[in-house]
Design an enzyme around this catalytic site. Sequence first.
Site, short mmCIF file in Angstrom:
data_model
loop_
_atom_site.label_atom_id
_atom_site.label_comp_id
_atom_site.label_asym_id
_atom_site.label_seq_id
_atom_site.Cartn_x
_atom_site.Cartn_y
_atom_site.Cartn_z
N LYS A 22 17.89 -37.41 85.50
CA LYS A 22 19.10 -37.91 84.81
C LYS A 22 19.37 -37.05 83.58
O LYS A 22 20.50 -36.62 83.34
CB LYS A 22 18.88 -39.35 84.36
CG LYS A 22 19.87 -39.85 83.34
CD LYS A 22 19.66 -41.29 82.93
CE LYS A 22 18.61 -41.45 81.88
NZ LYS A 22 19.07 -41.24 80.48
N ARG A 120 21.27 -43.69 66.54
CA ARG A 120 21.42 -42.47 67.34
C ARG A 120 22.35 -41.48 66.62
O ARG A 120 23.46 -41.23 67.05
CB ARG A 120 21.95 -42.80 68.74
CG ARG A 120 21.14 -43.80 69.52
CD ARG A 120 19.71 -43.38 69.80
NE ARG A 120 19.61 -42.26 70.73
CZ ARG A 120 19.57 -42.38 72.05
NH1 ARG A 120 19.71 -43.57 72.58
NH2 ARG A 120 19.43 -41.33 72.83
N ARG A 398 20.86 -47.63 85.15
CA ARG A 398 21.37 -46.46 84.41
C ARG A 398 20.51 -45.24 84.68
O ARG A 398 20.99 -44.11 84.65
CB ARG A 398 21.35 -46.75 82.90
CG ARG A 398 22.43 -47.67 82.42
CD ARG A 398 22.45 -47.69 80.91
NE ARG A 398 22.36 -46.32 80.41
CZ ARG A 398 21.79 -46.00 79.24
NH1 ARG A 398 21.27 -46.94 78.48
NH2 ARG A 398 21.75 -44.75 78.83
C1 EPZ Z 1 17.33 -37.44 74.76
O1 EPZ Z 1 18.10 -38.24 73.88
C2 EPZ Z 1 17.14 -38.29 76.01
N1 EPZ Z 1 18.43 -38.62 76.60
C3 EPZ Z 1 16.40 -39.58 75.66
O2 EPZ Z 1 16.15 -40.27 76.87
C4 EPZ Z 1 15.05 -39.21 75.03
O3 EPZ Z 1 14.39 -40.39 74.64
C5 EPZ Z 1 15.29 -38.32 73.81
O4 EPZ Z 1 16.05 -37.15 74.19
C6 EPZ Z 1 13.98 -37.84 73.18
O5 EPZ Z 1 13.24 -37.13 74.13
C7 EPZ Z 1 19.08 -37.69 77.32
O6 EPZ Z 1 18.63 -36.57 77.46
C8 EPZ Z 1 20.39 -38.11 77.93
P1 EPZ Z 1 17.13 -36.74 70.37
P2 EPZ Z 1 18.70 -37.55 72.54
O7 EPZ Z 1 18.40 -36.20 69.81
O8 EPZ Z 1 18.89 -36.12 72.74
C9 EPZ Z 1 16.93 -38.14 65.85
C10 EPZ Z 1 16.18 -42.09 78.35
O9 EPZ Z 1 15.53 -43.14 78.34
N2 EPZ Z 1 18.17 -37.37 65.70
O10 EPZ Z 1 16.12 -35.78 70.88
O11 EPZ Z 1 19.85 -38.38 72.11
C11 EPZ Z 1 17.08 -39.35 66.77
O12 EPZ Z 1 17.55 -40.48 66.05
C12 EPZ Z 1 16.78 -41.56 77.07
O13 EPZ Z 1 16.37 -41.38 79.37
C13 EPZ Z 1 18.68 -37.15 64.42
O14 EPZ Z 1 18.11 -37.60 63.43
O15 EPZ Z 1 17.50 -37.77 71.52
C14 EPZ Z 1 15.66 -39.54 67.27
O16 EPZ Z 1 14.92 -40.24 66.29
C15 EPZ Z 1 16.57 -42.50 75.90
N3 EPZ Z 1 19.83 -36.42 64.28
C16 EPZ Z 1 15.13 -38.11 67.39
O17 EPZ Z 1 15.98 -37.32 66.52
C17 EPZ Z 1 20.49 -35.90 65.37
O18 EPZ Z 1 21.53 -35.23 65.18
C18 EPZ Z 1 15.18 -37.52 68.79
O19 EPZ Z 1 16.48 -37.73 69.28
C19 EPZ Z 1 19.97 -36.15 66.66
C20 EPZ Z 1 18.81 -36.88 66.80
#
Ligand code: EPZ
Length: 419
Positions: A22, A120, A398
Amino acid sequence: MDKIVVHGGHPVSGAVRISGSKNSALPILAATLLTKEPCVIHRVPDLSDVHYMLQILNRLGADVERASGVVTVRAEMVETIAPYDIVRKMRASVCVLGPLLGREKEATVSLPGGCVIGDRPIDLHLKGFEALGAAVRVHAGNVKVFAPELKGAKISLKGKFGTTVLGTDNVLMASVLADGVTVIEDAACEPEVVDLANFLNKMGARIEGAGTSRIVVEGVKELHSAEHEVIPDRIEAGTFLIAGAIAGREVTVTRARYDHLTAVTSALEACGFNIVGTNGAVTIRPNGSLHSLSLRTEPYPGFPTDMQAQMCALLATAKGDSMITENIFPQRFMHVSELKRMGAAIELDGATANIRGVNALSGAPVMASDLRASAALVLAGLQAEGQTEINRVYHIDRGYELIDEKLCSLGAQIERVKV
Ligand code: EPZ
């Protein structure tokens, strides 16, 4: 709204075929916006999140055709405003910002709010776009990015919780058509980022270093059509390996990537299981008792946050005390209160779950809340005495293709009930 009913105590064994990822399919489908020519993507999983992404592409003006797991996208003309009514359903819609900015030099998407796993934010995505020369306007819940031109830049995506996966994807997609060279420091190293980079390079992009924390992109004038097969879903594979650990004699996941699963298989071996991985198949076998474990979630190649809830379900009946610290989404513990309804002894201390192993869980009606928490409750139901009803099953749909049917094929007594 369907619910899933699991009748516990039935051992699972056999082989199950893993679907396409996904978290790889979503950014790759968004990347098809970067060319007017048709792109063909294979092994696209049949998930509601993918359905939403295809709807968004269609509403942006692309022609989208789907024949079972093969999706063809032809984005000859595109709008630059993503439709709120669909975007609000899926946070990952934010990954259309990068390709639209890269191709049309502007894009508008509604800001992803928070969700049950925590806030997020997309500040790092926007920092990357600004470094490339884009202006950012946030108004009425929407974010608009626009630039007269995009110029290669040096960007760090280091945030408070490490790096950002979709942020790396977005900046990558915005930079491939920029003038000059972009260097992304502190990039996410997830296999899904590598898969996206491989697809973009097939389209004519010039990306090096994907899979490391330093990615170098040499901008090109345009991208062309490409055909690609999405990598296997390592989180689905890990989830089924834990099903085998919880209720299994011997479970094999096929068409999986063992090399993408090392943090998960190492944790399962530390719990006392025997794991064997050969050409696309990974097998788990019990090897005595289930030992307790302490682990922390980390960016890839560390233990994935998307496997934390499933590990809590397994460790709930391990001998002794276990501890899981959630370093990526510190609030990602919606599954804990539901596991406690099933008899688990888990106490939260900030971002750490302290788990005291109990002899057995007991089935109960529980509430799904997010994708991985819901999967954890299904796994807990496999081992619980009696019947477990998981409500709001749309959360599972999902991210898991036919999870109930796949578990049934392994011998689980599980049914989906229309409510
Ligand atoms: C991706 O989400 C995945 N989703 C998530 O999987 C996964 O948990 C996550 O990466 C971490 O591995 C998809 O790929 C569609 P991040 P993403 O940006 O990219 C913070 C699932 O269950 N952050 O890597 O949105 C954020 O709050 C889903 O399949 C900022 O602070 O996650 C988090 O604490 C859930 N500023 C950390 O970084 C930003 O601009 C990691 O988030 C972006 C993120």
